[in-house]
Design an enzyme around this catalytic site. Structure first.
Site, PDB file in Angstrom:
ATOM      1  N   ASP A   1       0.845  -1.197   0.000  1.00 22.06           N
ATOM      2  CA  ASP A   1       0.000   0.000   0.000  1.00 22.06           C
ATOM      3  C   ASP A   1       0.887   1.256   0.000  1.00 22.06           C
ATOM      4  OD1 ASP A   1      -2.481  -1.629   0.552  1.00 22.06           O
ATOM      5  OD2 ASP A   1      -1.292  -2.093   2.321  1.00 22.06           O
TER       6      ASP A   1
ATOM      7  N   HIS B   1      -4.528  -3.466   6.344  1.00 22.99           N
ATOM      8  CA  HIS B   1      -4.345  -3.712   4.906  1.00 22.99           C
ATOM      9  C   HIS B   1      -5.710  -4.114   4.344  1.00 22.99           C
ATOM     10  CE1 HIS B   1      -2.860  -4.990   1.064  1.00 22.99           C
ATOM     11  NE2 HIS B   1      -3.287  -6.224   1.256  1.00 22.99           N
TER      12      HIS B   1
END
Ligand SMILES: NC(=O)c1ccc[n+]([C@@H]2O[C@H](COP(=O)([O-])OP(=O)(O)OC[C@H]3O[C@@H](n4cnc5c(N)ncnc54)[C@H](O)[C@@H]3O)[C@@H](O)[C@H]2O)c1
Ligand SMILES: O=C(O)C[C@H](O)C(=O)O
Length: 324
Positions: free
Chosen positions: A159, A187
């Site tokens: 990410d 996440h």
């Protein structure tokens, strides 16, 4: 030559491992002077495929690879492991959220936590990649009472890297010009990619991009990138996940000057109570990580950090029976 280190990788016959194993063998994780012993774990039904991967690694004649162990027994694969990359788990398909995998994957991580506790090196560094990564890391850690919770981390580096590229492309700069990118929380689609402390070429990111782009384009793009890749590829991200796993482990083991995002046990920093694995901005030095402290959090950020914490607490509640 240094002594070899033992690197356990689960899901060795899967998509991510098909990139990860070869890059680790080539020295991308721990450097060109660090020999490795690869200890690969699979389920019994995938052992033929895993043996094919082993044949290919052998056929590369990587100078750093001193031995390869392939097993369907976690006690064998984690024996004396210095690093453990827990990749083996079911990926999501179109229309699913990562937490929909909790039931299918959670049991894997309680078994593997116990095996790490029993057999791995006392200094093992664990990275959970298999989804839902934060809560799977919590399960593994809770099942390994003889290891420190700090040894268990989950991957939000993908990410982080996605966010770096989005911002670099938007500002016409390079990823290396971007400093202090932060991913907070899970996440998952509730993660909070935060630009409030980020600089590009020394200038605050907020001086270079519109608030509207930040809130309505950047944040959702990073949050939804995994789903966008599944839609485009028909399979979840693999090479980029492997690359980010290597970045995470390399920085943890060898250090980095910059700020990176790692999902680690919450310790009360920034008002996130203990008991979950939450992504924070960290600096890595001397084989350890420290949370970057003292950042000012405004109301917008606080609400987003809270939302992703709430989701992690719900995930925790759903697996309480596996937490030992
Ligand atoms: N954290 C992240 O940023 C991130 C990024 C990409 C993918 N992922 C996740 O990583 C996981 C793996 O993805 P993939 O694309 O490689 O999947 P894949 O299906 O291609 O491979 C997974 C492999 O794990 C194996 N496996 C299943 N249970 C196992 C067990 N108990 N022990 C050992 N091996 C086992 C399977 O046999 C399979 O070979 C998925 O859960 C995916 O959602 C996470
Ligand atoms: O999105 C997924 O399910 C796979 C992975 O977690 C990703 O972020 O690409």
């Amino acid at each position: 030559m240094k002594d070899p280190v033992r690197i356990a990788i689960t899901g060795g016959a899967g998509q991510i491992s098909y990139s990860l194993i070869f890059r680790i063998a080539a020295g991308d994780m721990l450097g060109p002077d660090q020999p490795v012993i690869l200890q690969l774990l699979e389920i019994p039904q995938a052992m033929d495929a895993l043996n094919g991967v082993v044949m290919e690694v052998n056929d590369c004649a990587f100078p750093l690879v001193q031995d390869i162990v392939a097993s369907d027994d976690p006690n064998v694969a984690f024996k004396d492991a210095d690093f453990a990359l827990l990749v083996g788990a079911r990926p999501r398909g179109p229309g699913m959220e990562r937490k929909d995998l909790l039931e299918a994957n959670a049991a894997i991580f309680s078994v593997q936590g116990k095996a790490l506790n029993e057999y791995a090196s006392r200094d093992v560094r664990v990275l959970v990649v298999g989804n839902p990564a934060n809560t799977n890391a919590l399960i593994a850690s809770c099942n390994a009472p003889d290891l420190s919770p700090r040894q268990f981390t989950a991957m939000t580096r993908l990410d982080h890297n996605r966010a770096l590229t989005q911002l670099a492309q938007k500002t016409g700069k390079r990823v290396t010009d971007v400093d202090s990118m932060i991913i907070w929380g899970n996440h998952s689609a509730t993660q909070y990619p935060d630009l409030a402390h980020t600089k590009v070429d020394g200038k605050p990111a907020f001086d270079l991009v519109e608030r509207d782009w930040y809130e309505n384009d950047f944040i959702p793009t990073v949050q939804q990138r995994g789903a966008a890749i599944i839609k485009a590829r028909g399979a979840s991200s693999a090479a980029s996940a492997a690359s980010s796993a290597i970045d995470h482990m390399r920085d943890w083991a060898l250090g980095t000057d910059g700020v990176v995002s790692m999902a680690i046990p919450s310790d009360g920093s920034y008002g996130i109570a203990e008991g979950i694995i939450y992504s924070y901005p960290v600096r890595c030095q001397n084989g350890d990580y420290e949370i970057v402290q003292g950042l000012e959090i405004d109301e917008f950020s606080r609400a987003k950090m809270q939302a992703t914490e709430d989701e992690l607490r719900q995930e925790r509640a759903a697996v309480e029976h596996l937490l030992g």
